[in-house]
Design an enzyme around this catalytic site. Structure first.
Site, PDB file in Angstrom:
ATOM      1  N   SER A 150      18.751 -25.303 -16.450  1.00 23.43           N
ATOM      2  CA  SER A 150      17.899 -26.305 -15.790  1.00 23.43           C
ATOM      3  C   SER A 150      18.047 -26.203 -14.288  1.00 23.43           C
ATOM      4  CB  SER A 150      18.287 -27.711 -16.248  1.00 23.43           C
ATOM      5  OG  SER A 150      17.725 -28.673 -15.373  1.00 23.43           O
ATOM      6  N   ASP A 183       7.117 -24.151 -17.514  1.00 22.52           N
ATOM      7  CA  ASP A 183       5.987 -25.075 -17.375  1.00 22.52           C
ATOM      8  C   ASP A 183       4.663 -24.444 -17.802  1.00 22.52           C
ATOM      9  OD1 ASP A 183       7.709 -27.020 -16.475  1.00 22.52           O
ATOM     10  OD2 ASP A 183       7.411 -26.541 -14.358  1.00 22.52           O
TER      11      ASP A 183
HETATM   12  C1  S3P Z   1      11.694 -28.049 -11.937  1.00 25.34           C
HETATM   13  C2  S3P Z   1      12.442 -27.446 -12.920  1.00 25.34           C
HETATM   14  C3  S3P Z   1      12.024 -27.369 -14.328  1.00 25.34           C
HETATM   15  C4  S3P Z   1      10.545 -27.604 -14.490  1.00 25.34           C
HETATM   16  C5  S3P Z   1      10.068 -28.791 -13.707  1.00 25.34           C
HETATM   17  C6  S3P Z   1      10.369 -28.624 -12.222  1.00 25.34           C
HETATM   18  C7  S3P Z   1      12.228 -28.105 -10.569  1.00 25.34           C
HETATM   19  O1  S3P Z   1      12.724 -28.347 -15.057  1.00 25.34           O
HETATM   20  O2  S3P Z   1      10.215 -27.770 -15.860  1.00 25.34           O
HETATM   21  O3  S3P Z   1       8.676 -28.961 -13.889  1.00 25.34           O
HETATM   22  O4  S3P Z   1      11.487 -28.430  -9.627  1.00 25.34           O
HETATM   23  O5  S3P Z   1      13.413 -27.808 -10.412  1.00 25.34           O
HETATM   24  P1  S3P Z   1      14.219 -28.091 -15.604  1.00 25.34           P
HETATM   25  O6  S3P Z   1      15.011 -27.651 -14.482  1.00 25.34           O
HETATM   26  O7  S3P Z   1      14.703 -29.379 -16.165  1.00 25.34           O
HETATM   27  O8  S3P Z   1      14.046 -27.054 -16.688  1.00 25.34           O
END
Ligand code: S3P
Length: 429
Positions: free
Chosen positions: A169, A317
């Site tokens: 993440s 995404d």
């Molecule tokens: C994001 C990370 C992703 C993505 C989200 C935006 C970011 O989530 O799905 O739309 O800006 O760091 P995760 O880090 O929870 O996977």
């Protein structure tokens, strides 16, 4: 809102400014003492929440000259250790990135008290994944039922820690890197798979020591951050809807200009090329460490593919769009290792499979993704966004590529990341 079948997708389009980078630019600028100019800051619901949040903490953020999708944002920050307490809750709206990054900064303030809350979707998304590792650094972070927003933070002195994230993440990684800037000693974050690295790039530009070794990122504490100007590139995740539309609608040829092409974001391009898509790419010189460039997309027949767990974070995404591509491809398209989709703005395994099935696709949910049997076309019908911006835009692209058109209920959710989406689609159809 109704989206009729398109005869073709043609012309040129510049995607709106990157949402992930806009959130980070506003937050990191707020941590600086000297003024920072953010050029091409995304004007959308999600990033308006971030601008409002930094104002609550004492920063000045003034919108200047604006284009249709982006604006100059002049920020005078409060300094790395100067975030002011807020009397009321900080409302993050629908913004998971704000909800997960901001606590990393606030937890390391030596003092202060904050409550972060958001909308219905935010309140069902897990926040223990930031609270637990922050607590391992000495932070005071409490969640409702141990897991959900509202999140209550008391500023403390933090110490560095070595984190092993169970789930890849970028939001969690970024939260811990921000906390690491304020902690005593160094902080490292290891992820099971590589995720988007916009935070690392921006912190390095701001003078922090951020080192990457394989899947482990290390950050050292820093006295102050200095960032002159941030130019936000176009959002590949927004451009992706048009990359897919132009691929699916026969006779299309679309130029997409000034899009971010950071390799930790463009997994969809690799998957689509594997499926037989016709995408030309022209890279421009890097802008502040972020890859940018132009794409030319022409329609093409597709064959099915399997998206493997290791590549999921690189197109997390865009996986709803892979489901739509799969409906048109020859064979069965499979996505595996994507259980994280259940924790997004909606449970995207459920909302995407239910939504596309309602439009005539032959798609089944699995525990960790979905399987789509290509039928070469999509009938059309009605889909509900369920308040999820990416589902709203998925429905619109499905409509353009469908036989009978698609009505999207709750289309207004698109304003979370792309308020001008419907107008842009009309421009190229
Ligand atoms: C994001 C990370 C992703 C993505 C989200 C935006 C970011 O989530 O799905 O739309 O800006 O760091 P995760 O880090 O929870 O996977």
């Amino acid at each position: 809102m109704r989206f009729e079948p398109a005869s073709r997708i043609a012309g040129a389009l510049r995607p709106p400014p990157d949402k992930s980078i806009s959130h980070r630019a506003a937050l990191v600028a707020a941590m600086c003492e000297e003024p920072v100019r953010v050029v091409n800051f995304l004007r959308a619901d999600d990033t308006a929440s971030t601008a409002a949040a930094i104002r609550t903490l004492g920063a000045v953020a003034e919108l200047g000259e604006s284009g249709s999708a982006g604006a100059d944002l002049a920020i005078r920050g409060v300094g790395l250790r100067g975030a002011g307490s807020s009397d009321g809750d900080i409302d993050v709206g629908n913004a998971g990135t704000l909800m997960r990054l901001l606590p990393g900064w606030l937890a390391g303030q030596g003092r202060g008290h904050w409550t972060l809350d958001g909308d219905k979707s935010i309140r069902r998304r897990p926040m223990d994944r930031i609270a637990d590792p922050l607590r391992a650094m000495g932070a005071s972070v409490e969640c409702r039922e141990g897991r959900f927003a509202p999140v209550v933070i008391d500023g403390r002195e933090l110490h560095g820690a070595d984190h092993e994230l169970p789930i890849a993440s970028a939001q969690v990684k970024s939260c811990l890197l921000l906390a690491g800037l304020l902690a005593k000693g160094s902080t490292t974050v290891a992820e099971p798979q590589r995720t988007r690295d916009h935070t690392e790039i921006m912190l390095r530009n701001a003078g922090a020591r951020v080192e990457v070794e394989g899947e482990r990122v290390a950050v050292a504490p820093v006295e102050r951050l200095v960032l002159d100007e941030v130019a936000v590139p176009g959002d590949f995740s927004s451009a992706a809807f048009f990359v897919v539309a132009a691929t699916l609608v026969a006779g299309s040829e679309l130029a997409i200009t000034d899009s971010g092409l950071n390799p930790t974001r463009t997994g969809l391009l690799d998957v689509m090329v594997r499926m037989g898509a016709n995408i030309e790419r022209e890279d421009a010189p890097h802008d502040g460490g972020e890859a940018v460039g132009d794409l030319t997309v022409r329609s093409a027949p597709l064959r099915a593919t399997t998206v493997e767990p290791g590549e999921v974070p690189l197109l997390i995404d865009e996986l709803p769009l892979v489901a739509l591509l799969g409906a048109f491809a020859d064979g069965t398209t499979v996505v595996r290792g994507a259980e994280e989709l259940r924790q997004k703005e909606s449970d995207r395994i459920a909302t995407v499979t239910d939504g596309l099935r309602g439009l005539g696709a032959s798609i089944e949910a699995t525990s960790d993704g979905f399987e789509v049997e290509g039928i070469g076309a999509l009938r059309g019908g009605t889909i509900d966004s369920r308040g999820d911006h990416r589902l709203a835009m998925l429905g619109a692209v499905a409509g353009a590529a469908s036989q009978r058109g698609v009505e999207v209920r709750g289309f207004e959710a698109a304003a979370v990341s792309y308020p001008g989406f419907a107008a842009d689609l009309e421009l190229v159809t």
